[in-house]
Design a protein around this motif. Structure first.
Motif, PDB file in Angstrom:
ATOM      1  N   ASP A 323      33.304  26.409  62.619  1.00 53.99           N
ATOM      2  CA  ASP A 323      32.455  27.531  62.201  1.00 53.99           C
ATOM      3  C   ASP A 323      31.460  27.911  63.292  1.00 53.99           C
ATOM      4  OD1 ASP A 323      33.753  27.669  59.798  1.00 53.99           O
ATOM      5  OD2 ASP A 323      32.215  26.602  58.656  1.00 53.99           O
ATOM      6  N   ALA A 324      30.841  26.908  63.894  1.00 57.54           N
ATOM      7  CA  ALA A 324      29.869  27.176  64.960  1.00 57.54           C
ATOM      8  C   ALA A 324      30.563  27.782  66.177  1.00 57.54           C
ATOM      9  CB  ALA A 324      29.150  25.887  65.350  1.00 57.54           C
ATOM     10  N   LYS A 325      31.726  27.276  66.495  1.00 63.41           N
ATOM     11  CA  LYS A 325      32.463  27.804  67.656  1.00 63.41           C
ATOM     12  C   LYS A 325      32.884  29.257  67.421  1.00 63.41           C
ATOM     13  CE  LYS A 325      35.157  24.928  69.810  1.00 63.41           C
ATOM     14  NZ  LYS A 325      34.494  24.823  71.148  1.00 63.41           N
ATOM     15  N   LYS A 326      33.357  29.535  66.208  1.00 68.47           N
ATOM     16  CA  LYS A 326      33.764  30.910  65.890  1.00 68.47           C
ATOM     17  C   LYS A 326      32.586  31.867  66.011  1.00 68.47           C
ATOM     18  CE  LYS A 326      34.755  32.269  61.592  1.00 68.47           C
ATOM     19  NZ  LYS A 326      35.523  32.490  60.333  1.00 68.47           N
ATOM     20  N   ALA A 327      31.435  31.467  65.464  1.00 74.40           N
ATOM     21  CA  ALA A 327      30.239  32.320  65.535  1.00 74.40           C
ATOM     22  C   ALA A 327      29.840  32.560  66.992  1.00 74.40           C
ATOM     23  CB  ALA A 327      29.097  31.679  64.763  1.00 74.40           C
ATOM     24  N   ARG A 328      29.948  31.525  67.824  1.00 75.67           N
ATOM     25  CA  ARG A 328      29.580  31.679  69.237  1.00 75.67           C
ATOM     26  C   ARG A 328      30.542  32.612  69.973  1.00 75.67           C
ATOM     27  NH1 ARG A 328      31.316  29.081  73.615  1.00 75.67           N
ATOM     28  NH2 ARG A 328      32.253  27.333  72.461  1.00 75.67           N
ATOM     29  N   LEU A 329      31.829  32.482  69.710  1.00 76.18           N
ATOM     30  CA  LEU A 329      32.810  33.347  70.384  1.00 76.18           C
ATOM     31  C   LEU A 329      32.616  34.807  69.994  1.00 76.18           C
ATOM     32  CD1 LEU A 329      36.114  31.236  70.146  1.00 76.18           C
ATOM     33  CD2 LEU A 329      34.498  31.406  72.045  1.00 76.18           C
ATOM     34  N   ILE A 330      32.240  35.036  68.723  1.00 79.18           N
ATOM     35  CA  ILE A 330      32.010  36.408  68.269  1.00 79.18           C
ATOM     36  C   ILE A 330      30.754  36.985  68.912  1.00 79.18           C
ATOM     37  CG2 ILE A 330      31.411  37.811  66.252  1.00 79.18           C
ATOM     38  CD1 ILE A 330      33.206  35.902  64.599  1.00 79.18           C
ATOM     39  N   SER A 331      29.688  36.177  68.938  1.00 79.18           N
ATOM     40  CA  SER A 331      28.410  36.703  69.449  1.00 79.18           C
ATOM     41  C   SER A 331      28.359  36.787  70.968  1.00 79.18           C
ATOM     42  CB  SER A 331      27.255  35.838  68.939  1.00 79.18           C
ATOM     43  OG  SER A 331      27.363  34.514  69.441  1.00 79.18           O
ATOM     44  N   SER A 332      28.898  35.775  71.656  1.00 79.67           N
ATOM     45  CA  SER A 332      28.754  35.757  73.119  1.00 79.67           C
ATOM     46  C   SER A 332      29.871  36.490  73.852  1.00 79.67           C
ATOM     47  CB  SER A 332      28.691  34.308  73.624  1.00 79.67           C
ATOM     48  OG  SER A 332      29.906  33.622  73.359  1.00 79.67           O
ATOM     49  N   LEU A 333      31.066  36.519  73.266  1.00 76.30           N
ATOM     50  CA  LEU A 333      32.188  37.178  73.948  1.00 76.30           C
ATOM     51  C   LEU A 333      32.610  38.485  73.291  1.00 76.30           C
ATOM     52  CD1 LEU A 333      34.473  34.098  74.789  1.00 76.30           C
ATOM     53  CD2 LEU A 333      32.743  35.214  76.223  1.00 76.30           C
ATOM     54  N   GLY A 334      32.014  38.792  72.147  1.00 73.66           N
ATOM     55  CA  GLY A 334      32.338  40.051  71.477  1.00 73.66           C
ATOM     56  C   GLY A 334      33.712  40.055  70.831  1.00 73.66           C
ATOM     57  N   LEU A 335      34.238  38.882  70.494  1.00 75.01           N
ATOM     58  CA  LEU A 335      35.558  38.828  69.878  1.00 75.01           C
ATOM     59  C   LEU A 335      35.491  39.281  68.422  1.00 75.01           C
ATOM     60  CD1 LEU A 335      37.083  35.460  71.163  1.00 75.01           C
ATOM     61  CD2 LEU A 335      37.024  37.691  72.273  1.00 75.01           C
ATOM     62  N   SER A 336      36.614  39.781  67.908  1.00 70.98           N
ATOM     63  CA  SER A 336      36.693  40.131  66.494  1.00 70.98           C
ATOM     64  C   SER A 336      36.760  38.846  65.667  1.00 70.98           C
ATOM     65  CB  SER A 336      37.935  40.978  66.230  1.00 70.98           C
ATOM     66  OG  SER A 336      39.121  40.206  66.423  1.00 70.98           O
ATOM     67  N   THR A 337      36.415  38.963  64.392  1.00 72.12           N
ATOM     68  CA  THR A 337      36.508  37.810  63.496  1.00 72.12           C
ATOM     69  C   THR A 337      37.939  37.289  63.442  1.00 72.12           C
ATOM     70  OG1 THR A 337      34.693  38.651  62.145  1.00 72.12           O
ATOM     71  CG2 THR A 337      36.143  37.022  61.115  1.00 72.12           C
ATOM     72  N   TYR A 338      38.901  38.210  63.433  1.00 73.14           N
ATOM     73  CA  TYR A 338      40.313  37.831  63.379  1.00 73.14           C
ATOM     74  C   TYR A 338      40.695  36.998  64.598  1.00 73.14           C
ATOM     75  CZ  TYR A 338      45.404  38.287  63.274  1.00 73.14           C
ATOM     76  OH  TYR A 338      46.745  38.010  63.273  1.00 73.14           O
ATOM     77  N   ASP A 339      40.382  37.502  65.801  1.00 70.52           N
ATOM     78  CA  ASP A 339      40.747  36.782  67.028  1.00 70.52           C
ATOM     79  C   ASP A 339      40.042  35.432  67.109  1.00 70.52           C
ATOM     80  OD1 ASP A 339      42.389  38.840  67.745  1.00 70.52           O
ATOM     81  OD2 ASP A 339      41.119  39.623  69.363  1.00 70.52           O
TER      82      ASP A 339
END
Length: 499
Positions: A323-339
């Motif tokens: 969960d923490a990793k997903k949130a970081r990838l979305i916020s720092s790299l601009g990834l979609s929730t799906y990706d």
């Protein structure tokens, strides 16, 4: 399992019977084998695949006078898992004897935990989906408890005409039984929950999650009721060892119970087995209640006690969880929730992606890892650990695209070469003449030749500007796919005089 209703009825999750809608109530007891080289109460090996009865100590065989000794590594792994589940860690817990006829446990009882488990209540956030719009829905599944217990051996009934054989290799192996609250309302939610649980323990390194080896399996509790009504009588489906089978077992069992009730019958509380070949559950035995097991504290084991400093030391070394990793990838790299959800679904995939994305365009790296690499691995039946293309090689392909050295189309061809033959992507581009043509003069010549050879298409394109794509395709074909696509597109539009 204590039944506490924590969710209101959701029309999307109701299923239709002959006399109206029904709601499925699902709770899971997941048994996860602790990652440890030795068993819970002995020094015998836990290695999978050993010959029958090769990993059996005198304690496992219940020889007279042999006493259990707790394996501290198993305790640590249970605490780590509890922390990963955001659960209460109990500083004092007790091991009990669960008295029941175990033909493959020599003691004749199982050492488990009953009233005082090592881990108390926690929660798991489960993402259900994606739906047809690519959206996920997050639900919270409560954790009732996590306790340590020893596994049983394995009875084999097909090795002899008149006798059953027993393999005690698994006897005494440490299990974490993770008991959920009855918070799930569909087979999809249950499958997503087990998938998430497996991901968490794999990130933590507390269980390898290999369901085909029996390292992770689930007992599935299913009941049905009218929406918002009283809980129905539940049936437990034992030892389901596949996420797909969990979904099938729930769907079948819910339909079975609804049909019985609508026919005027009643559900008997019982333990059932799932037959994956027939896709149905069948009765195994009447379901016991807790008092039937005659639990009492094991007199050979002292209460297990540790302080908060012990827990804090373990918490300090926990990895970043999904969960923490997903949130970081979305916020720092601009990834979609799906990706982001796909990339964190397996620890090895997340680690591979982060190596590729380091210092690069995160969205471009995600596209290549998800669509090209994972797609190729899926077609080849390979896991990420055996990927023929390393993170450095895939990163080099992305660098060549960003530099304008190769086009996206050339990159696809280059990926296939690296996948099949290996090698340094930069050297391959040089040695095989795969560089993108960026010389506008050469591109302009190719554009002029295509336009002059197709005067009828020119008028069509001027009347219908979307036809410019046809010219772009012809120029790319004429240049062997090496021309810079953007340069070709700009020149074609300029030559045709269209916007």
């Amino acid at each position: 399992m204590t039944l506490i209703d924590t969710r209101t009825p959701d029309a999307k999750r109701l299923i239709s019977g002959a006399t109206g809608d029904w709601e499925i109530i699902i709770g899971l007891e997941v048994h996860a084998q602790v990652t440890s080289q030795a068993k819970l109460f002995s020094g015998a090996s836990t290695a999978f695949g050993a010959p029958p009865n090769a990993n059996v100590s005198l304690v496992d065989a219940a020889m007279p006078g042999m006493l259990p000794v707790i394996n501290e590594e198993c305790v640590k792994q249970a605490i780590r898992t509890g922390l990963g589940l955001k659960a209460e860690i109990n500083h004092k817990s007790v091991f009990d004897r669960k008295n029941y006829f175990y033909p493959d446990l020599p003691q004749g009882y199982q050492i488990s935990q009953f009233k005082q488990p090592i881990v108390g209540e926690g929660k798991v956030i489960v993402s259900v989906g994606p739906d047809r719009q690519g959206e996920f829905e997050d639900i919270e599944v409560g954790i009732e408890r996590l306790h340590l217990e020893q596994d049983a051996g394995k009875s084999m009934h097909d090795q002899h005409a008149t006798m059953s054989y027993v393999d005690l290799n698994r006897s005494g192996v440490a299990l974490m039984e993770i008991v959920s609250k009855p918070d799930m309302r569909s087979a999809d939610e249950a499958k997503a929950y087990v998938t998430k649980l497996r991901t968490i323990v794999r990130y933590l390194g507390t269980c390898d999650g290999n369901m085909d080896e029996g390292s992770l399996r689930a007992d599935v509790n299913v009941s049905v009721r009218r929406p918002g009504g009283e809980f129905g009588t539940r049936c437990e489906i034992k030892n389901v060892n596949s996420i797909r089978f969990i979904g099938q077992a729930i769907d079948y069992e819910a339909r079975r119970q609804i049909a019985i009730i609508e026919d005027g019958g009643k559900i008997d509380q019982e333990t059932r087995l799932f037959d994956p070949n027939k896709g149905e559950t069948r009765s195994m035995r009447s379901k016991e209640e807790a008092h039937d097991y005659r639990y009492f504290p094991d007199p050979d084991l002292l209460p297990l006690e540790f302080d908060q400093a012990y827990v804090d030391a373990l918490a300090k070394d926990l990895p970043e969880l999904p969960d923490a990793k997903k949130a970081r990838l979305i916020s720092s790299l601009g990834l979609s929730t799906y990706d982001a959800s796909i990339l964190v679904s397996e620890k090895a995939v997340a680690e591979y992606f982060e190596k590729v994305a380091a210092g690069r365009d995160g969205k471009l790296a995600a596209n290549w890892v998800i669509n090209d690499l994972l797609g190729a691995l899926n077609r080849a039946g390979k896991g990420i650990e055996n990927a023929p293309v390393s993170p450095d090689q895939l990163g080099a392909v992305i660098d060549l695209i960003k530099e304008g050295t190769i086009s996206g189309k050339i990159a696809k061809d280059l990926f296939e070469i690296v996948w099949s033959e290996g090698g340094d992507p930069r050297q391959l581009v040089e040695s095989r003449g795969m560089k993108q043509v960026t010389d506008t003069g050469a591109i302009e010549t190719a554009v002029d030749e295509v336009i002059s050879a197709n005067p009828d298409k020119v008028e069509q394109a001027r009347a219908k500007p979307s036809m410019a794509g046809w010219f772009v395709g012809q120029v790319m074909k004429a240049t062997g796919g090496k021309a810079n696509p953007q340069a070709v597109n700009d020149l074609v539009k300029a030559k045709l005089g269209i916007e």
